[in-house]
Design a protein around this motif. Structure first.
Motif, PDB file in Angstrom:
ATOM      1  N   ASP A 216       0.844  -1.192   0.000  1.00  0.00           N
ATOM      2  CA  ASP A 216       0.000   0.000   0.000  1.00  0.00           C
ATOM      3  C   ASP A 216       0.876   1.237   0.000  1.00  0.00           C
ATOM      4  O   ASP A 216       2.085   1.187   0.285  1.00  0.00           O
ATOM      5  N   GLU A 218       0.961   3.828   1.916  1.00  0.00           N
ATOM      6  CA  GLU A 218       1.486   4.285   3.203  1.00  0.00           C
ATOM      7  C   GLU A 218       2.785   3.558   3.558  1.00  0.00           C
ATOM      8  O   GLU A 218       3.778   4.197   3.945  1.00  0.00           O
ATOM      9  N   SER A 219       2.817   2.234   3.434  1.00  0.00           N
ATOM     10  CA  SER A 219       4.032   1.491   3.787  1.00  0.00           C
ATOM     11  C   SER A 219       5.158   1.769   2.797  1.00  0.00           C
ATOM     12  O   SER A 219       6.328   1.879   3.186  1.00  0.00           O
ATOM     13  N   SER A 221       5.566   4.540   1.090  1.00  0.00           N
ATOM     14  CA  SER A 221       6.053   5.908   1.307  1.00  0.00           C
ATOM     15  C   SER A 221       7.054   5.957   2.452  1.00  0.00           C
ATOM     16  O   SER A 221       8.014   6.749   2.419  1.00  0.00           O
ATOM     17  N   ARG A 222       6.871   5.107   3.469  1.00  0.00           N
ATOM     18  CA  ARG A 222       7.837   5.058   4.569  1.00  0.00           C
ATOM     19  C   ARG A 222       9.187   4.561   4.075  1.00  0.00           C
ATOM     20  O   ARG A 222      10.234   5.047   4.504  1.00  0.00           O
ATOM     21  N   SER A 227       6.137  11.492   2.907  1.00  0.00           N
ATOM     22  CA  SER A 227       4.747  11.396   3.331  1.00  0.00           C
ATOM     23  C   SER A 227       3.966  10.679   2.245  1.00  0.00           C
ATOM     24  O   SER A 227       4.375  10.677   1.071  1.00  0.00           O
ATOM     25  N   PRO A 228       2.836  10.023   2.566  1.00  0.00           N
ATOM     26  CA  PRO A 228       2.060   9.317   1.537  1.00  0.00           C
ATOM     27  C   PRO A 228       1.672  10.199   0.354  1.00  0.00           C
ATOM     28  O   PRO A 228       1.779   9.773  -0.802  1.00  0.00           O
ATOM     29  N   SER A 229       1.232  11.424   0.616  1.00  0.00           N
ATOM     30  CA  SER A 229       0.797  12.301  -0.477  1.00  0.00           C
ATOM     31  C   SER A 229       1.972  12.712  -1.356  1.00  0.00           C
ATOM     32  O   SER A 229       1.863  12.746  -2.589  1.00  0.00           O
TER      33      SER A 229
END
Length: 307
Positions: A216, A218-219, A221-222, A227-229
């Motif tokens: 996904d 979110e993971s 992006s880390r 940041s996710p956006s």
């Protein structure tokens, strides 16, 4: 998959078992359908104009200058420059299971005119000019390109006094769609190249190595330390498609290979490819290949084992 009409199959002449050619020539393009009815290796082919090759049936192994060899399968297309020599293997061709490919040779003048139209009427957001596509561009046909190719097969073989006009309009749309697809850089494993110093290269490698896992934004992006956006925006800017689209493209390419094994169940395949449900897998697969996974697997096996 692109379908050849019964009228076409009855009307063409089979004069050779390897790369038998049926051709139609109009003002700005020529359409060739090649059929190979026996296994063959190192068959050379070259066109004097830029060409869009699209697989209809069977499997080819393509060897192009400066590129690694790759499988060329139904539902895929390849853009080649004028006078580029292709070396082709036909590992699965049989008399009743021929390998078939459509080749659309388009005049450079027509491509130039479409580019001029696009730069005048469809400027890019970043003000860059539309230019010639990356040649040796290998991609999966989307619904729009698939429908145009199917329509062009009909138009070229139709006996109609205005078919030059009809084909010319379809060619313009085809070129525009290919250029837009090229701009999005939806490449197969053998052609996508993310340089090692690209800030997303390690994320792309991670995706390809962990397709069977839940992925996904979110993971991911880390892993990119964003940041996710911001990650979503940078990914789409640099690769031309969203992270989820990229993940699905990679998973479907993996699924196509797995579907060639008749002993592998659809459930096993969608789980190995990381899809959470069969319904979502079916929907994504059908969008790209115009058949459900089960229909695709059945068709491949019927072709493969036809004597």
């Amino acid at each position: 998959m692109i379908q050849l009409s019964n009228d076409f199959l009855k009307g063409r002449k089979l004069e050779t078992m390897v790369e038998n050619q049926t051709s139609y020539t109009l003002k700005n393009a020529a359409m060739h359908v090649f059929e190979t009815h026996q296994q063959a290796e190192k068959v050379l082919l070259k066109f004097e104009q830029p060409v869009l090759a699209s697989m209809i049936q069977g499997k080819k192994i393509m060897h192009l200058r400066d590129y690694e060899s790759f499988n060329f399968l139904p539902g895929e297309s390849l853009v080649l420059p004028a006078n580029e020599t292709m070396c082709i293997d036909f590992p699965e061709a049989k008399t009743k299971n021929p390998t078939r490919c459509l080749a659309m040779a388009i005049s450079e003048e027509k491509i130039k005119n479409v580019l001029q139209f696009m730069n005048e009427s469809m400027p890019k957001d970043d003000k860059r000019q539309w230019g010639l596509m990356d040649y040796n561009f290998h991609f999966v046909n989307d619904q729009g390109i698939f429908q145009i190719l199917q329509r062009l097969l009909f138009l070229f073989s139709e006996d109609h006094p205005s078919k030059d006009f009809f084909v010319d309009n379809m060619l313009r749309e085809l070129i525009i769609r290919i250029l837009q697809t090229n701009e999005r850089k939806i490449y197969t494993n053998s052609t996508i190249a993310i340089s090692s110093d690209n800030r997303l290269s390690h994320v792309v490698r991670y995706i390809r190595e962990h397709l069977y896992e839940s992925l996904d934004v979110e993971s991911l992006s880390r892993k990119a330390c964003m940041s996710p956006s911001h990650f979503h925006r940078v990914f789409k800017t640099e690769l031309g498609i969203s992270p989820i689209e990229f993940i699905n493209n990679e998973r479907i390419k993996l699924a196509v290979g797995l579907l060639r094994n008749p002993e592998t169940t659809i459930k096993d395949i969608y789980m190995q490819c990381g899809f959470e449900s069969r319904s979502y897998f079916n929907r994504v697969f059908k969008t790209r290949h115009h058949l459900s996974p089960g229909e695709y697997q059945s068709k491949i096996q019927k072709l493969k084992f036809t004597d």
